[in-house]
Design a protein around this motif. Structure first.
Motif, short mmCIF file in Angstrom:
data_model
loop_
_atom_site.label_atom_id
_atom_site.label_comp_id
_atom_site.label_asym_id
_atom_site.label_seq_id
_atom_site.Cartn_x
_atom_site.Cartn_y
_atom_site.Cartn_z
N LEU A 76 -25.02 34.09 38.97
CA LEU A 76 -25.08 32.63 39.03
C LEU A 76 -25.11 32.10 40.45
CD1 LEU A 76 -25.00 30.05 37.31
CD2 LEU A 76 -22.51 30.17 37.40
N SER A 77 -24.38 32.73 41.35
CA SER A 77 -24.24 32.21 42.72
C SER A 77 -25.33 32.71 43.65
CB SER A 77 -22.88 32.61 43.29
OG SER A 77 -22.76 34.03 43.32
N GLU A 78 -26.25 33.56 43.17
CA GLU A 78 -27.20 34.19 44.07
C GLU A 78 -28.57 33.55 44.07
OE1 GLU A 78 -27.25 38.26 43.02
OE2 GLU A 78 -25.27 38.70 43.87
N ALA A 79 -28.80 32.54 43.26
CA ALA A 79 -30.12 31.91 43.21
C ALA A 79 -30.00 30.42 43.52
CB ALA A 79 -30.74 32.10 41.83
N ALA A 80 -31.05 29.88 44.16
CA ALA A 80 -31.09 28.43 44.38
C ALA A 80 -31.17 27.74 43.03
CB ALA A 80 -32.29 28.08 45.25
N SER A 88 -23.60 15.02 27.49
CA SER A 88 -23.30 16.09 26.53
C SER A 88 -23.23 17.47 27.16
CB SER A 88 -24.35 16.10 25.41
OG SER A 88 -24.38 14.87 24.72
N VAL A 89 -23.99 17.71 28.22
CA VAL A 89 -24.04 19.06 28.80
C VAL A 89 -23.95 18.98 30.32
CG1 VAL A 89 -25.44 19.93 26.91
CG2 VAL A 89 -26.58 19.11 28.97
N GLU A 90 -23.60 20.12 30.90
CA GLU A 90 -23.63 20.29 32.35
C GLU A 90 -24.07 21.71 32.64
OE1 GLU A 90 -19.16 21.60 33.60
OE2 GLU A 90 -19.45 19.48 33.14
N GLY A 91 -24.63 21.94 33.81
CA GLY A 91 -25.08 23.27 34.17
C GLY A 91 -26.07 23.22 35.31
N THR A 92 -26.91 24.26 35.37
CA THR A 92 -27.91 24.35 36.44
C THR A 92 -29.15 25.06 35.92
OG1 THR A 92 -26.98 26.45 37.24
CG2 THR A 92 -26.20 24.42 38.30
N ILE A 93 -30.25 24.85 36.66
CA ILE A 93 -31.51 25.56 36.41
C ILE A 93 -31.77 26.46 37.60
CG2 ILE A 93 -34.00 25.33 36.06
CD1 ILE A 93 -33.44 22.54 34.90
N LEU A 95 -33.96 28.40 40.18
CA LEU A 95 -35.32 28.32 40.71
C LEU A 95 -36.01 29.68 40.71
CD1 LEU A 95 -34.97 25.79 43.68
CD2 LEU A 95 -35.60 25.39 41.28
N LEU A 96 -35.25 30.75 40.49
CA LEU A 96 -35.86 32.06 40.33
C LEU A 96 -36.31 32.18 38.87
CD1 LEU A 96 -36.53 34.76 41.71
CD2 LEU A 96 -34.37 35.62 40.81
N GLY A 97 -37.60 32.01 38.63
CA GLY A 97 -38.12 32.03 37.28
C GLY A 97 -38.06 30.69 36.58
N GLY A 98 -37.39 29.71 37.19
CA GLY A 98 -37.25 28.42 36.54
C GLY A 98 -36.47 28.52 35.23
N ARG A 99 -35.51 29.43 35.20
CA ARG A 99 -34.77 29.70 33.96
C ARG A 99 -33.74 28.61 33.66
NH1 ARG A 99 -33.14 36.04 35.04
NH2 ARG A 99 -34.75 36.43 36.59
N ILE A 100 -33.65 28.22 32.42
CA ILE A 100 -32.54 27.37 31.95
C ILE A 100 -31.48 28.35 31.44
CG2 ILE A 100 -31.86 25.54 30.35
CD1 ILE A 100 -34.80 24.66 30.30
N ASP A 101 -30.54 28.68 32.32
CA ASP A 101 -29.64 29.81 32.04
C ASP A 101 -28.18 29.52 32.36
OD1 ASP A 101 -29.69 29.73 34.79
OD2 ASP A 101 -30.29 31.81 35.08
N ASP A 102 -27.86 28.27 32.58
CA ASP A 102 -26.47 27.91 32.88
C ASP A 102 -26.19 26.58 32.21
OD1 ASP A 102 -23.94 27.49 33.96
OD2 ASP A 102 -24.76 26.66 35.82
N LEU A 103 -25.55 26.61 31.05
CA LEU A 103 -25.37 25.39 30.27
C LEU A 103 -24.04 25.43 29.52
CD1 LEU A 103 -27.21 22.85 29.79
CD2 LEU A 103 -27.70 23.84 27.54
N SER A 104 -23.25 24.38 29.69
CA SER A 104 -21.98 24.23 28.98
C SER A 104 -21.97 22.90 28.25
CB SER A 104 -20.81 24.31 29.96
OG SER A 104 -20.75 25.59 30.58
N LEU A 105 -21.21 22.85 27.15
CA LEU A 105 -21.15 21.67 26.28
C LEU A 105 -19.91 20.85 26.62
CD1 LEU A 105 -22.14 23.45 22.95
CD2 LEU A 105 -23.61 22.64 24.81
N TYR A 131 -27.67 34.92 28.51
CA TYR A 131 -28.30 34.22 27.37
C TYR A 131 -29.03 33.04 27.98
CZ TYR A 131 -28.38 31.81 22.76
OH TYR A 131 -28.75 31.18 21.59
N TYR A 132 -30.36 32.97 27.83
CA TYR A 132 -31.13 32.01 28.61
C TYR A 132 -32.47 31.72 27.97
CZ TYR A 132 -32.73 36.60 30.11
OH TYR A 132 -33.16 37.90 30.11
N ALA A 133 -33.08 30.65 28.45
CA ALA A 133 -34.45 30.28 28.05
C ALA A 133 -35.36 30.43 29.25
CB ALA A 133 -34.49 28.85 27.52
N LEU A 134 -36.57 30.89 29.00
CA LEU A 134 -37.50 31.21 30.07
C LEU A 134 -38.91 30.80 29.66
CD1 LEU A 134 -37.64 32.77 32.82
CD2 LEU A 134 -38.15 34.81 31.49
#
Length: 607
Positions: A76-80, A88-93, A95-105, A131-134
């Motif tokens: 989590l800490s190694e990518a921009a 409803s949610v918080e997290g990050t996207i 930039l490596l792959g543009g992955r939606i891979d950090d999401l909390s409710l 667990y992620y979307a790509l």
């Protein structure tokens, strides 16, 4: 009456067998998957087996390369990253792959503890449960995988700083060979992402390529329930048909490759969606309404990765032109109102079916709607369950009335039945003939109570399904110690229901089954009182079994959700009041407490 008793006995024994099975073979405790490959040993990096570039559905010249080393693992800490911030949610996207891979409710806690963290839904590679979307493009024609964006593409931010409902973000990647890719990501106030992928062709030749979306998870979820009444795994809709695939049933891609067979591939002509569902949460890829696509599920055993894909048709982009494709991603809680809104207003075909309504969906859906409506009106889910019970009993009352009248007459005939039993002795045929003549003479139908009992069974299991599966019961309080109606009663006879300074046994343990709480005790008592209104079986064995059933159920149901026990206690209490009142109206005055005192005296004299 004998048939009626046999029906009740068979029903009770069947439920007893099921409950004993639950006790002897309970669902395993949620544990981290022991077969999950440690992050340092995974060979796939981002976890997508086919270079995250599935072949286009209608492009036979698309190359398919199984490249297990194409992706780069990042924690989590190694990518921009770009932050996500909504009500409803918080997290990050990433930039490596543009992955939606950090999401909390934001509105859901892991436990009832005030210091509990919020529920994390998506996690990046490098964490305990990736667990992620790509998203990406599959190359066609003369294009190679290095010329299209994939899981390890280094995107840059072209527009936007934080993804919010009011501010979308735009990512950009130039492949250096005349193709410029953009990805616009939007999000609403709930759980729906909208992802628009585009490619601008500044070369001098046509290019052919196909967009896709992927949801992947590494290993089994740690909180897997593994309970037969609940579906967990792949859920997808294919042109109006719901398809559920358990994790164990997903096709093994390594085996598929050896046998030369395709993965689980289904062509969707105009309406569908696909993703993973847990008990309360879901991540689903949703192409646009009327959009044809290829729905794919597969499992990569060598990397322990479960994957779903939505492959869009390939497009040809002429020089100087731009092509784009818009899809949606639901990542959040399976809230009935929210999902129904996406279905009715957003046009997502039968999206409410993503909630596991079960076989009795024709009962479960309206029952949940009524319970949900009552809860909104009353403001307390426990009271809403009691109100639902009253309504169900009122609907079934015309049938129940005939049953109670029959039982009142049967009670009146009990002394004559005893005399028949004494005269017949061991001659069961003579006893049966005498009973039928007695019923005929007094115009009593011993089978009149069967229908209400049969109707109660699917209603009971439908309510059990609603309480066990639907999110609205999670952490729903009642009164006092009952702060989660989806969980077992936390009180215990071991500490005198909280009067002694000892902790109650952990729910699901043998101690918790033995040292039951207040609700199971009330359940046993309510069943016992109700039983005293009914005529006792003439057969001694049946009578003994019936006498023990309330106490057996009291212990067996103690580990069930407390909301279900609230329903059953309310149901028994209302049934007792109805039956007692009708018996009085029919001229029979049941002496319940006298019967109880007599039964105690008989037991004392027998001992």
């Amino acid at each position: 009456m004998e048939d009626n008793r046999n029906l009740i006995l068979a029903t009770g024994l069947s439920m007893l067998v099921i409950l004993v099975w639950f006790v002897l073979f309970p669902p395993p405790e949620p544990v981290e998957d022991p077969n999950a490959i440690p992050v340092a040993e995974e060979s796939t990096g981002g976890g997508v087996d086919m270079a995250v570039a599935p072949p286009a559905a209608d492009t036979p010249d698309d190359p398919v390369a199984i490249d297990a080393t194409a992706l780069t693992e990042v924690a989590l800490s190694e990518a921009a990253r770009l932050p996500i911030d909504t009500p409803s949610v918080e997290g990050t996207i990433s930039l490596l792959g543009g992955r939606i891979d950090d999401l909390s409710l934001r509105t859901y806690d892991e436990t009832l503890d005030p210091d509990s963290p919020i529920v994390r839904l998506l996690s990046p590679v490098g964490t305990a449960e990736p667990y992620y979307a790509l998203y990406g493009w599959a190359p066609g024609g003369d294009l190679g995988f290095d010329q299209v964006p994939g899981a390890d593409t280094p995107w840059t931010v072209e527009d936007g700083e934080t993804l919010t409902p009011d501010s979308p973000v735009t990512l950009r990647w130039d492949n250096g060979a005349g193709l410029i890719f953009r990805r616009v990501i939007e999000i609403d106030e709930d759980y729906m992402f909208t992802v628009t992928q585009s490619v601008e062709n500044s070369t001098e030749a046509d290019v052919r390529l196909a967009p896709y979306g992927i949801v992947a998870r590494h290993g089994l979820p740690a909180d897997l329930q593994n309970f037969f009444i609940l579906h967990e795994g792949v859920v997808r809709k294919v042109d109006g048909e719901l398809d559920e695939i358990a994790y164990d049933d997903m096709p093994d891609l390594d085996l598929v490759a050896r046998e030369g067979a395709p993965a689980e591939v289904v062509e969707v002509t105009e309406n569908g969606w696909i993703g993973f569902t847990d008990k309360y949460w879901m991540t689903t890829l949703i192409p646009g309404a009327g959009q044809a696509f290829t729905s794919v599920t597969k499992y990569v055993a060598s990397a322990d990765i479960y994957q779903t894909e939505a492959r869009m048709p390939a497009v040809s982009v002429a020089p100087g032109e731009t092509a784009e494709m818009t899809t949606q991603l639901f990542a959040g809680a399976k809230e009935w109102e929210t999902i129904r809104e996406y279905q009715d207003v957003g046009g997502i075909d039968r999206f409410v079916d993503s909630i596991d309504w079960g076989w009795f969906y024709f009962l479960t859906k309206p029952m949940f709607w009524l319970l949900h409506t009552l809860n909104q009106l009353i403001g307390n889910m426990g009271l809403a369950i009691i109100a639902l019970t009253l309504i169900v009993k009122a609907v079934l009352f015309p049938l129940a009335y005939k049953s109670y009248v029959s039982m009142a007459k049967m009670r009146e005939l009990q002394p004559e039945m005893e005399k028949l039993k004494e005269r017949a002795g061991d001659d069961r045929e003579a006893l049966q003939r005498g009973m039928m003549e007695l019923y005929k003479k007094n115009k009593v139908n011993p089978a009149s109570g069967c229908l209400p009992i049969l109707l109660q069974i699917p209603i009971f299991f439908s309510l059990y399904k609603v309480i066990f599966v639907t999110l609205e019961l999670r952490h729903a309080p009642f009164f006092g110690w009952l702060n989660d109606l989806s969980a077992p009663d936390s009180s215990s006879i071991l500490n005198l229901f909280g009067l002694l300074p000892y902790a109650a046994p952990e729910p699901g343990t043998i101690m918790a089954l033995i040292f039951i709480g207040i609700l199971p005790l009330l359940l046993g008592i309510s069943m016992w009182f109700q039983q005293k209104l009914n005529p006792a079986p003439t057969d001694p064995t049946q009578a003994a079994i019936f006498a023990w059933l309330p106490w057996v159920f009291m212990f067996m149901l103690g580990s069930f959700a407390s909301g279900l026990l609230v329903y059953w206690i309310a149901n028994n209490t209302i049934t007792f009041i109805q039956q007692y009142t009708i018996m009085r109206i029919q001229g029979y005055k049941p002496d319940v407490f006298g019967n109880i005192r007599s039964s105690f005296k008989r037991k004392k004299s027998d001992s």
